[in-house]
Scaffold this motif. Structure first.
Motif, PDB file in Angstrom:
ATOM      1  N   CYS A   1       0.846  -1.187   0.000  1.00  0.00           N
ATOM      2  CA  CYS A   1       0.000   0.000   0.000  1.00  0.00           C
ATOM      3  C   CYS A   1       0.887   1.244   0.000  1.00  0.00           C
ATOM      4  O   CYS A   1       2.089   1.166   0.198  1.00  0.00           O
ATOM      5  N   GLN A   2       0.250   2.391  -0.246  1.00  0.00           N
ATOM      6  CA  GLN A   2       1.022   3.632  -0.392  1.00  0.00           C
ATOM      7  C   GLN A   2       1.464   4.256   0.930  1.00  0.00           C
ATOM      8  O   GLN A   2       2.180   5.251   0.914  1.00  0.00           O
ATOM      9  N   CYS A   3       1.015   3.672   2.073  1.00  0.00           N
ATOM     10  CA  CYS A   3       1.349   4.282   3.370  1.00  0.00           C
ATOM     11  C   CYS A   3       2.850   4.415   3.553  1.00  0.00           C
ATOM     12  O   CYS A   3       3.330   5.281   4.274  1.00  0.00           O
ATOM     13  N   HIS A   4       3.616   3.514   2.910  1.00  0.00           N
ATOM     14  CA  HIS A   4       5.070   3.504   3.104  1.00  0.00           C
ATOM     15  C   HIS A   4       5.792   4.396   2.101  1.00  0.00           C
ATOM     16  O   HIS A   4       7.010   4.497   2.148  1.00  0.00           O
ATOM     17  N   ASP A   5       5.051   4.995   1.189  1.00  0.00           N
ATOM     18  CA  ASP A   5       5.652   5.860   0.165  1.00  0.00           C
ATOM     19  C   ASP A   5       5.826   7.248   0.775  1.00  0.00           C
ATOM     20  O   ASP A   5       4.857   7.872   1.206  1.00  0.00           O
TER      21      ASP A   5
ATOM     22  N   HIS B   1      -2.992  -6.477   2.651  1.00  0.00           N
ATOM     23  CA  HIS B   1      -3.191  -5.536   1.548  1.00  0.00           C
ATOM     24  C   HIS B   1      -2.784  -6.181   0.223  1.00  0.00           C
ATOM     25  O   HIS B   1      -3.532  -6.147  -0.747  1.00  0.00           O
ATOM     26  N   GLU B   2      -1.604  -6.809   0.210  1.00  0.00           N
ATOM     27  CA  GLU B   2      -1.126  -7.468  -1.023  1.00  0.00           C
ATOM     28  C   GLU B   2      -2.072  -8.565  -1.464  1.00  0.00           C
ATOM     29  O   GLU B   2      -2.350  -8.729  -2.646  1.00  0.00           O
ATOM     30  N   LYS B   3      -2.570  -9.340  -0.491  1.00  0.00           N
ATOM     31  CA  LYS B   3      -3.483 -10.444  -0.809  1.00  0.00           C
ATOM     32  C   LYS B   3      -4.721  -9.917  -1.542  1.00  0.00           C
ATOM     33  O   LYS B   3      -5.171 -10.492  -2.536  1.00  0.00           O
ATOM     34  N   TYR B   4      -5.247  -8.783  -1.063  1.00  0.00           N
ATOM     35  CA  TYR B   4      -6.475  -8.272  -1.669  1.00  0.00           C
ATOM     36  C   TYR B   4      -6.215  -7.500  -2.962  1.00  0.00           C
ATOM     37  O   TYR B   4      -7.088  -7.437  -3.833  1.00  0.00           O
ATOM     38  N   LEU B   5      -5.011  -6.965  -3.132  1.00  0.00           N
ATOM     39  CA  LEU B   5      -4.661  -6.401  -4.442  1.00  0.00           C
ATOM     40  C   LEU B   5      -4.629  -7.520  -5.474  1.00  0.00           C
ATOM     41  O   LEU B   5      -5.103  -7.353  -6.615  1.00  0.00           O
ATOM     42  N   ALA B   6      -4.073  -8.681  -5.078  1.00  0.00           N
ATOM     43  CA  ALA B   6      -4.014  -9.828  -6.001  1.00  0.00           C
ATOM     44  C   ALA B   6      -5.417 -10.337  -6.309  1.00  0.00           C
ATOM     45  O   ALA B   6      -5.722 -10.695  -7.463  1.00  0.00           O
ATOM     46  N   LEU B   7      -6.294 -10.351  -5.281  1.00  0.00           N
ATOM     47  CA  LEU B   7      -7.671 -10.804  -5.524  1.00  0.00           C
ATOM     48  C   LEU B   7      -8.376  -9.838  -6.480  1.00  0.00           C
ATOM     49  O   LEU B   7      -9.098 -10.266  -7.387  1.00  0.00           O
TER      50      LEU B   7
ATOM     51  N   ASN C   1     -13.341  -7.305   3.204  1.00  0.00           N
ATOM     52  CA  ASN C   1     -12.010  -7.261   3.839  1.00  0.00           C
ATOM     53  C   ASN C   1     -11.103  -6.165   3.314  1.00  0.00           C
ATOM     54  O   ASN C   1     -10.226  -5.711   4.038  1.00  0.00           O
ATOM     55  N   PHE C   2     -11.292  -5.728   2.074  1.00  0.00           N
ATOM     56  CA  PHE C   2     -10.472  -4.621   1.575  1.00  0.00           C
ATOM     57  C   PHE C   2     -11.274  -3.317   1.594  1.00  0.00           C
ATOM     58  O   PHE C   2     -10.904  -2.355   2.265  1.00  0.00           O
TER      59      PHE C   2
END
Ligand SMILES: [Fe+2]
Ligand SMILES: [Fe+2]
Length: 196
Positions: free
Chosen positions: A6-10, A174-180, A56-57
């Motif tokens: 997610c963008q929080c780390h950007d 977050h990654e799991k739901y981006l993939a979904l 969930n997302f």
């Protein structure tokens, strides 16, 4: 610092860009639900995936950032909840949850071809897509612009830190739901056409 996708780390991310980036992901799934309705099918596996994503997302990650962090911050600087934009957004989140509830409660009977269930499922799914599209437009163009103006730098930094804490609470989610979302956006519908 971990990177969950997610963008929080950007370092260049803002409250508005983080939330708008998630809106673009949600819209990919809305497009896919609309495509299923346009193709006049009710695909059980796709729908269960879409409901998982929404709960969930869209709710679990995104609406939680708004409800637990952004909206209280806006209220703290005088944006009203009752009768104001925050109350309106909260009401729409609740409406969305009840429409998703209707989609799941009518799904099995709709897949079995019961006409009243097909109607109920299709209406709830179409209403959900329409509600979320309008909701997202209002947030992107009005509420988030208001937040950019109303919140000072310190409060924005605290919000982004709060977003990051939420994401870090469930590593990989977050990654799991981006993939979904990606799978749903490219879904080939398999159910037989239904005539509602
Ligand atoms: Fe929202
Ligand atoms: Fe939103």
């Amino acid at each position: 610092m971990s990177n969950c996708g997610c963008q929080c780390h950007d370092k260049n991310a803002t409250v508005r860009t983080i939330l708008m980036d998630e809106h673009r992901v949600i819209e990919r799934v809305l497009d896919a639900v609309e495509r299923m309705l346009d193709e006049n099918v009710i695909d059980r596996e796709f729908t269960l995936g879409a409901v998982d994503f929404i709960r969930n997302f869209a709710d679990g990650c995104h609406h939680a950032k708004e409800e637990d962090h952004l909206f209280p911050a806006l209220e703290s600087v005088g944006v009203p909840r009752e009768g104001g934009p925050v109350g309106c957004m909260l009401h729409e989140h609740e409406l969305g949850r009840s429409l998703v509830g209707l989609m799941t409660s009518s799904l099995d009977a709709a897949v079995a071809g019961r006409p009243e269930a097909v109607d109920a499922f299709r209406r709830a799914a179409a209403d959900y897509v329409l509600l979320l599209r309008h909701h997202i437009q209002k947030e992107d163009n009005i509420l988030f612009v208001m937040a950019e103006r109303a919140l000072d730098c310190q409060r924005k930094k605290e919000l982004i830190a709060g977003f990051e804490r939420s994401e870090n609470a469930t590593p990989g989610k977050h990654e799991k739901y981006l993939a979904l979302a990606d799978r749903l956006a490219n879904w080939q519908f398999r159910a037989a056409p239904v005539c509602g």
